[in-house]
Design a protein around this motif. Sequence first.
Motif, PDB file in Angstrom:
ATOM      1  N   VAL A 137      -9.256   4.589   1.802  1.00 23.32           N
ATOM      2  CA  VAL A 137      -9.902   4.218   3.065  1.00 23.32           C
ATOM      3  C   VAL A 137      -8.844   4.014   4.154  1.00 23.32           C
ATOM      4  O   VAL A 137      -9.060   4.369   5.319  1.00 23.32           O
ATOM      5  N   PHE A 138      -7.686   3.468   3.790  1.00 20.20           N
ATOM      6  CA  PHE A 138      -6.604   3.324   4.763  1.00 20.20           C
ATOM      7  C   PHE A 138      -6.131   4.693   5.259  1.00 20.20           C
ATOM      8  O   PHE A 138      -5.815   4.860   6.444  1.00 20.20           O
ATOM      9  N   VAL A 139      -6.039   5.682   4.356  1.00 27.61           N
ATOM     10  CA  VAL A 139      -5.662   7.034   4.770  1.00 27.61           C
ATOM     11  C   VAL A 139      -6.701   7.577   5.759  1.00 27.61           C
ATOM     12  O   VAL A 139      -6.354   8.185   6.777  1.00 27.61           O
ATOM     13  N   TYR A 154       0.836  -1.203   0.000  1.00 31.40           N
ATOM     14  CA  TYR A 154       0.000   0.000   0.000  1.00 31.40           C
ATOM     15  C   TYR A 154       0.871   1.253   0.000  1.00 31.40           C
ATOM     16  O   TYR A 154       2.106   1.184   0.037  1.00 31.40           O
ATOM     17  N   LYS A 155       0.222   2.422  -0.025  1.00 34.89           N
ATOM     18  CA  LYS A 155       0.897   3.707   0.049  1.00 34.89           C
ATOM     19  C   LYS A 155       0.267   4.525   1.162  1.00 34.89           C
ATOM     20  O   LYS A 155      -0.924   4.401   1.430  1.00 34.89           O
ATOM     21  N   MET A 156       1.098   5.396   1.781  1.00 32.45           N
ATOM     22  CA  MET A 156       0.598   6.194   2.891  1.00 32.45           C
ATOM     23  C   MET A 156       1.432   7.467   3.002  1.00 32.45           C
ATOM     24  O   MET A 156       2.599   7.494   2.625  1.00 32.45           O
ATOM     25  N   SER A 173     -16.831  -0.232   4.294  1.00 27.74           N
ATOM     26  CA  SER A 173     -15.926  -0.579   3.196  1.00 27.74           C
ATOM     27  C   SER A 173     -15.411  -2.006   3.304  1.00 27.74           C
ATOM     28  O   SER A 173     -14.663  -2.463   2.428  1.00 27.74           O
ATOM     29  N   GLY A 174     -15.787  -2.700   4.367  1.00 22.71           N
ATOM     30  CA  GLY A 174     -15.362  -4.081   4.554  1.00 22.71           C
ATOM     31  C   GLY A 174     -14.112  -4.236   5.391  1.00 22.71           C
ATOM     32  O   GLY A 174     -13.532  -5.321   5.445  1.00 22.71           O
ATOM     33  N   PHE A 175     -13.668  -3.172   6.064  1.00 23.21           N
ATOM     34  CA  PHE A 175     -12.494  -3.239   6.920  1.00 23.21           C
ATOM     35  C   PHE A 175     -12.897  -3.753   8.301  1.00 23.21           C
ATOM     36  O   PHE A 175     -13.933  -3.358   8.837  1.00 23.21           O
ATOM     37  N   LYS A 176     -12.048  -4.597   8.868  1.00 21.38           N
ATOM     38  CA  LYS A 176     -12.302  -5.136  10.211  1.00 21.38           C
ATOM     39  C   LYS A 176     -11.687  -4.185  11.250  1.00 21.38           C
ATOM     40  O   LYS A 176     -10.502  -4.274  11.573  1.00 21.38           O
ATOM     41  N   ILE A 177     -12.515  -3.293  11.777  1.00 22.34           N
ATOM     42  CA  ILE A 177     -11.996  -2.229  12.660  1.00 22.34           C
ATOM     43  C   ILE A 177     -12.736  -2.212  13.999  1.00 22.34           C
ATOM     44  O   ILE A 177     -12.926  -1.143  14.577  1.00 22.34           O
TER      45      ILE A 177
END
Length: 510
Positions: free
Chosen positions: A392-394, A358-360, A429-433
């Motif tokens: 979404v990661f950002v 990924y990128k960040m 978004s389907g992220f396990k948080i």
Amino acid sequence: MGVRYFSHPMHDLVICSKADYEQVPCAACTDVCSGMTYACKPCCFYIHYWCLIPEEFSHPAHPLHLDLHPVPADFTCSACCRSLHNGFRFICREPCCSFTIDVKCAYPPPAITYPNHRHSLNFFDELPEDVELSRCDACRKPCKSSVLYCLGCKFGVHLLCERPMCMFEHRHGALRLPQSRCPSKDCLELKASIDEEEFPRHLLRLCFYCRKEIGPQTPLYYCKDCKMIAHVKCIFSKAKGRGEVLEMIRAEAKQDGENQGAKEAATQHVETFGSMVNSLDDKDKAELEGVHKRRVVEIIKVLAWRNSTAGSSDGVPNSPFLDVAFSEFRKKLPHDIPRTNSLTVASEEERLFKVAEYKMTQKLAPVLRELFVTHGDVSEESRLTQNPRIMVFVMLCGTIYSMANTKVAEVTEELLYNWWKYLMFIHLSGFKIQFAIDRLKVVMRAHYTDLQDDNNSILRMDKEIRELSEEIEESKRELQRLKDEREPTSSVTDESLVEACLKNARAWKY
């Protein structure tokens, strides 16, 4: 998403959580897994992120290409001379050559970007004897030790000749800023030796990472804002463990603005958060818009459930945002909570750096790495493609960063609303948080409990003030009554005394 690695072609490898890889050996180096780790859980295959070395490899000690053999076997490493029984090894492809090296000895140093050089450099304490020596680009003397070296074009420069500053993310409990992040944005200065005035001999001059004392003539990296000091090797080793690319900056360019044209030319090819947002195609935008629409529906259902009969779960029975911890927040959500300012998680000019696949942004990259180490790839079950997933990661890392750097006393309902809506978007978004949602529950409880306690305290004080005011009024009335009773008697007594004194005075006169 995961990555396909040639030594395990059956399934994709995904970043796993810390709970999955504890006490499990790495398939490549056989050490117990730690840090960012990839895994194929069905096959019980685990490997360090930094052990994902390419199938073909060129090592400075052996100019010919080496091939990776992932099958366990007994061998002796040609570099460290250890007899090993498991783990990956590199073997020279020439039949007449017996050169074999284990993965630990084959670890490449961290890649280093250097001003005005198109390739990544590596740092070497001592260049191997088989490596062709080059002359230092600065002093024109042969490069042998403490050198930044390009394995591709044989470019070399002594580390202490140019003394480049190093961009490096670090936390500290040092002299000036305990338990905080460095305000200089991680720009470390390279010094040939320790400063005797700033660090007198009677002070322990310990490396921040290995906790060993730094000798008086030992090169070191130094942060002028927090007074952190560290061995050069420790900085590079830390970067290698994180999987980072170190960025070097010439000191004179930072101080005097020289080489500005070269820096601007370099930044033209640097990807920023803004350029990535602008590069989203129609399919990427449609994916994110779909999540946004689902969030709108979810919010409507949450509000509808709030107004339904007590104890029921109509509309959103499985939503984590119906927890009792959010009840007070939901009561105020429709009208009482301001929603004028959105949480800014990243600015358009921030550069993007590679973290795993990924990128960040640089500020949020440590958050993502820590997230991967602790919880693994939380987007494993998401159906989003690469660029929307990075967006979404950002959002997730920016929300975590904001929550971690905000004191409970500084939390406002508007900030709670921003965290709540962002985490809902990330969840949909389907992220396990669930870990982040649980953290938000704790903050919600703390905020509204303190607020309720404050309100109760105010009510108690108001009651005490009313009671005291009534007592004061009663005391005033009693005082006035006593004065009224006393005044007539006092006047009579005073007149009698005056008359008596006059009589006595007349008597004394005659």
